[in-house]
Design an enzyme around this catalytic site. Sequence first.
Site, short mmCIF file in Angstrom:
data_model
loop_
_atom_site.label_atom_id
_atom_site.label_comp_id
_atom_site.label_asym_id
_atom_site.label_seq_id
_atom_site.Cartn_x
_atom_site.Cartn_y
_atom_site.Cartn_z
CB CYS A 89 -21.36 -83.06 34.45
SG CYS A 89 -22.31 -84.42 33.77
CG HIS A 91 -20.16 -87.50 36.82
ND1 HIS A 91 -21.25 -88.08 37.43
CD2 HIS A 91 -20.66 -86.74 35.79
CE1 HIS A 91 -22.35 -87.70 36.80
NE2 HIS A 91 -22.02 -86.88 35.80
#
Length: 340
Positions: free
Chosen positions: A130, A243
């Site tokens: 990710c 994130h």
Amino acid sequence: MGYKVVVVGATGNVGKEMLNILAEREFPVDEIAALASRKSLGTEVSFGDRTLKTQDLDTFDFTGWDIALFAIGSDATKVYAPKAASQGCVVIDNSSLYRYDPEIPLIVPEVNADDVVRYTNKMIIANPNCSTAQMVVALKPLHDRAKIKRVVVSTYQSVSGTGKEAMDELWNQTKGMYVPGQEVAPKVYPKQIAFNVIPHIDVFLDSGETKEEWKMVAETKKILDPSIKVTATCVRVPVFVGHSEAVNIEFEEFLDWEEATEILREAPGVLVVDKREAGGYITPVECVGEYATYISRIRQDSTIENGLNLWCVSDNLRKGAALNAVQIAEVLGQRCLKKG
């Protein structure tokens, strides 16, 4: 006319997002199956306005199915992905199992979509980590213009990257801070995550870096350019989803921050929000549920000759996992597979 699609791990965070995104993007589906382990057998999941009951992964026959999106751990993937591939179904795998296999393409469609044709090597395509996925989306258009020499990245990664238990731990620890005697000891993480940051994601290697940091190095080289030097520090933060990354880039030639901004504004998958004023940037809570990789704080690095700094934010359950997998399926369908 469309494709027969399987979502493996349909009851997990990423599997649910895969089903949501397939519906949102109107992926051409003729038939869809949601698979899970036996302990979740019969659990209902949503696909658009339909409700699907999960089927047993252990006994499922992949023969005649076109694409399988895998969102289960590496151990289970090691068992079931080769089975699906051997039965003629193309696997798009979200685990780390196949990312570093030279025969298996590691794809971020905005960066290296042409590599998707290599799926025929093993009938498997790997989805990247990710934190890597969102970063290379930002790096690719800049690399095309001024060739990147070195990247120094510090990540601020949400707990959803670890799974539902980690999200529950953050929630329960946060509540427990306000109720004497209700404190929640860390179980998922080695230290308290509520009101804290943990500079440790995945296991430690002999080099002193963590495996998450090593992944960002290896995957950036495989996806973008093996000549780029990358060093990473990966940190878990008390954020549920999204994130963030502070990225320092050194180029082979000078690239002005204003030109870099214009390049990024035109780049696929990128949305620039950079007003150079209070609130003129994107934070994780604002990216949740969105497709884009958001870029802010674009500025020159005056400490090196050809350097830039930027801030990169994305929904890790989407671009970092489910969205990227569906985008790979879209490219695969457009370029390689026949409908129906």
